[in-house]
Design a protein around this motif. Structure first.
Motif, PDB file in Angstrom:
ATOM      1  N   TYR A  54       5.334  -5.639  14.631  1.00 50.02           N
ATOM      2  CA  TYR A  54       4.956  -5.170  13.119  1.00 50.02           C
ATOM      3  C   TYR A  54       6.222  -4.682  12.465  1.00 50.02           C
ATOM      4  CZ  TYR A  54       4.662  -0.281  14.231  1.00 50.02           C
ATOM      5  OH  TYR A  54       4.565   1.140  14.666  1.00 50.02           O
ATOM      6  N   LYS A  56       3.950  -2.938   6.669  1.00 49.90           N
ATOM      7  CA  LYS A  56       2.458  -2.863   6.636  1.00 49.90           C
ATOM      8  C   LYS A  56       2.013  -4.029   7.490  1.00 49.90           C
ATOM      9  CE  LYS A  56       1.115  -0.505   2.663  1.00 49.90           C
ATOM     10  NZ  LYS A  56       0.331  -0.751   1.264  1.00 49.90           N
ATOM     11  N   GLU A  57       2.907  -5.188   7.803  1.00 52.36           N
ATOM     12  CA  GLU A  57       2.417  -6.357   8.282  1.00 52.36           C
ATOM     13  C   GLU A  57       2.611  -6.452   9.875  1.00 52.36           C
ATOM     14  OE1 GLU A  57       2.698 -11.045   7.364  1.00 52.36           O
ATOM     15  OE2 GLU A  57       3.905  -9.614   6.329  1.00 52.36           O
ATOM     16  N   ASP A  79      -8.258  -7.709   5.833  1.00 56.41           N
ATOM     17  CA  ASP A  79      -6.958  -7.635   6.266  1.00 56.41           C
ATOM     18  C   ASP A  79      -6.763  -6.445   7.506  1.00 56.41           C
ATOM     19  OD1 ASP A  79      -6.057  -9.276   4.401  1.00 56.41           O
ATOM     20  OD2 ASP A  79      -5.533  -7.481   2.798  1.00 56.41           O
ATOM     21  N   ILE A  80      -7.945  -5.888   7.665  1.00 54.98           N
ATOM     22  CA  ILE A  80      -7.860  -4.792   8.898  1.00 54.98           C
ATOM     23  C   ILE A  80      -8.843  -5.057   9.967  1.00 54.98           C
ATOM     24  CG2 ILE A  80      -7.191  -3.160   7.401  1.00 54.98           C
ATOM     25  CD1 ILE A  80      -9.873  -1.858   7.171  1.00 54.98           C
ATOM     26  N   LYS A 128      -2.282  -9.591   9.389  1.00 53.02           N
ATOM     27  CA  LYS A 128      -3.249  -8.449   9.131  1.00 53.02           C
ATOM     28  C   LYS A 128      -2.450  -7.208   8.833  1.00 53.02           C
ATOM     29  CE  LYS A 128      -7.047 -10.724   9.978  1.00 53.02           C
ATOM     30  NZ  LYS A 128      -8.238 -10.933   9.046  1.00 53.02           N
ATOM     31  N   THR A 129      -2.944  -6.053   8.413  1.00 52.97           N
ATOM     32  CA  THR A 129      -2.340  -4.726   8.150  1.00 52.97           C
ATOM     33  C   THR A 129      -2.295  -4.185   9.344  1.00 52.97           C
ATOM     34  OG1 THR A 129      -3.313  -4.704   5.786  1.00 52.97           O
ATOM     35  CG2 THR A 129      -2.532  -2.695   6.773  1.00 52.97           C
ATOM     36  N   ASP A 152      -2.579  -1.281  11.090  1.00 53.72           N
ATOM     37  CA  ASP A 152      -3.530  -0.155  11.427  1.00 53.72           C
ATOM     38  C   ASP A 152      -3.713  -0.261  12.880  1.00 53.72           C
ATOM     39  OD1 ASP A 152      -3.667   0.809   8.833  1.00 53.72           O
ATOM     40  OD2 ASP A 152      -5.874   0.270   8.632  1.00 53.72           O
ATOM     41  N   ASN A 210      -1.197   1.791   8.097  1.00 54.38           N
ATOM     42  CA  ASN A 210      -0.006   0.878   6.973  1.00 54.38           C
ATOM     43  C   ASN A 210       1.272   0.709   7.471  1.00 54.38           C
ATOM     44  OD1 ASN A 210      -2.156   0.076   4.829  1.00 54.38           O
ATOM     45  ND2 ASN A 210      -1.871   2.415   4.421  1.00 54.38           N
TER      46      ASN A 210
END
Length: 407
Positions: free
Chosen positions: A26, A29-30, A362-363, A370-371, A373, A399
């Protein structure tokens, strides 16, 4: 700069089986990659921070669809939140939000809070003033006069977690007021409850009253949820189009059929039954204990039957109710495994299924785009789901930012 977590067991929140030798990449945030260990994928990010997480589980951040930020888990929770000032309530709510994040819950939905303190807490989190999870707000719950949520005697001026509304027009106005203030969800009290006076199973808001709230929420793409203990109230809420049924203790066959017909979800909140375990010595009023014991006579069997029928089940803890403290919610998943689910199914209730129910695309899943998390948990959570309760053994990324842990 990208971060690479490699050689951990990857539980992506969606697949039926884990990836034994997994890798997650990642940046910001991505999420850029989630899957089997792949040197070719890692080579695309030559300056990345690389972390070997062998012997650990990589999984999505947890989602709790039912918390109360202004209740604190004390046996005297109701009296405390009635007597606290709105200012002190907001300060406590901010502290509770931080505790949820540090327990691995990167997204939560508040479900009725005094002074609508969740609005202010969400803003403070989003503006970086305080630490907390992604917060979906409801403001105050909508109740009938004398219903669940109307805890205050008529001749006393105290603030509560509910607003009393009688009739379609009053409910419509209350729903619009919440949406005006940016609520993500409209919480409706379809029946009585454990912590309020009066019968817990009796229906309260009518089907017509709930339907106008659903209509108003749909106009703004907001969610709806109904506190519903008794069978009739559950079915009223479902016929009105409410998206999530909270608790659902006396869910019957017709209720299960209605859940399966529409885009509905069941949020069982098993953690709320901690009151039975600790309440007699903890000072919980006898009338509350009697009702919750009664709810339990049907709750577990109804949940198991709903699960076997294919009802979509979402993790929610009712955190804030007596002996149900912020930061202890991961036990909800262990409870599911003791009743009817595999560990993987239980995890999905707090990841992909919860994200779906809360319309958060997105989660809830570890996948490219996706985010970020993410939880990294010491050990194999599929072999021992109770590991999620060991907060000291969690690395939490929200995030894309490290909240706590050793990365």
């Amino acid at each position: 700069m990208a971060t690479i977590l490699q050689h951990g067991m990857l539980v992506d929140g969606l697949a039926k089986e884990p990836v034994a030798d997994g890798m997650l990449i990642y940046e910001g945030k991505e999420i850029l990659y989630a899957g089997p260990f792949c040197p070719e994928a890692a080579a695309q990010y030559p300056g990345a921070q690389v972390q070997d997480v062998r012997g650990q589980t990589i999984m999505p951040g947890l989602i709790d669809a039912h918390v109360h930020l202004t209740m604190y888990g004390k046996p005297s929770s109701v009296m405390d939140f009635l007597m606290d000032s709105a200012t002190y309530t907001a300060l406590k709510a901010a502290d509770c939000a931080k505790k949820l994040l540090y327990a691995g819950f990167t997204t939560v939905r508040s479900m009725g809070d005094k002074a609508s303190a969740d609005y202010a807490v969400k803003r403070a989190i989003n503006e970086g003033m305080i630490e907390g999870p992604r917060l979906l707000t409801s403001g105050k719950a909508i109740s009938i006069t004398g219903g669940h949520g109307d805890f205050v005697p008529g001749d006393v001026e105290l603030d509560s977690i509910g607003e009393t509304c009688d009739g379609v027009d009053e409910v419509r106005r209350a729903a619009r007021d919440r949406l005006k203030n940016g609520a993500d969800n409209i919480k409706l009290m379809a029946t009585g409850g454990g912590n309020s006076p009066g019968p817990g199973t009796v229906s309260q808001l009518t089907e017509e009253e709930m339907r106008v709230a659903v209509e108003e929420a749909a106009n703004r793409n907001a969610l709806t949820a109904a506190h519903a203990i008794g069978a009739d109230g559950i079915k009223r809420a479902l016929r009105a189009g409410v998206r999530t049924i909270e608790h659902g203790s006396f869910l019957d066959d017709e209720g299960i059929e209605l859940l399966l017909k529409g885009d509905h979800y069941l949020v069982p909140t098993l953690c709320a039954f901690r009151t039975i375990k600790y309440g007699p010595e903890g000072g919980v009023p006898d009338y509350v204990l009697e009702k919750i014991h009664y709810f339990a006579t049907a709750h577990y069997a109804g949940l198991e039957k709903a699960y076997k029928a294919g009802v979509k089940i979402v993790c929610g803890t009712d955190t804030g109710t007596p002996f149900n403290c912020h930061g202890d919610g991961a036990e909800e998943l262990e409870m599911y495994t003791k009743l009817c689910m595999s560990p993987m199914e239980a995890i999905k209730t707090a990841t992909s299924m919860a994200a779906q129910a809360l319309r958060q695309p997105d989660i809830g899943v570890l996948a490219a785009g996706k985010t970020a998390d993410v939880l990294v948990v010491k050990g194999d959570v599929l072999a021992n789901i109770a590991l999620l309760q060991n907060k000291a053994d969690l690395t939490i990324i929200h995030n894309g930012k490290l909240v706590t842990g050793t990365l």
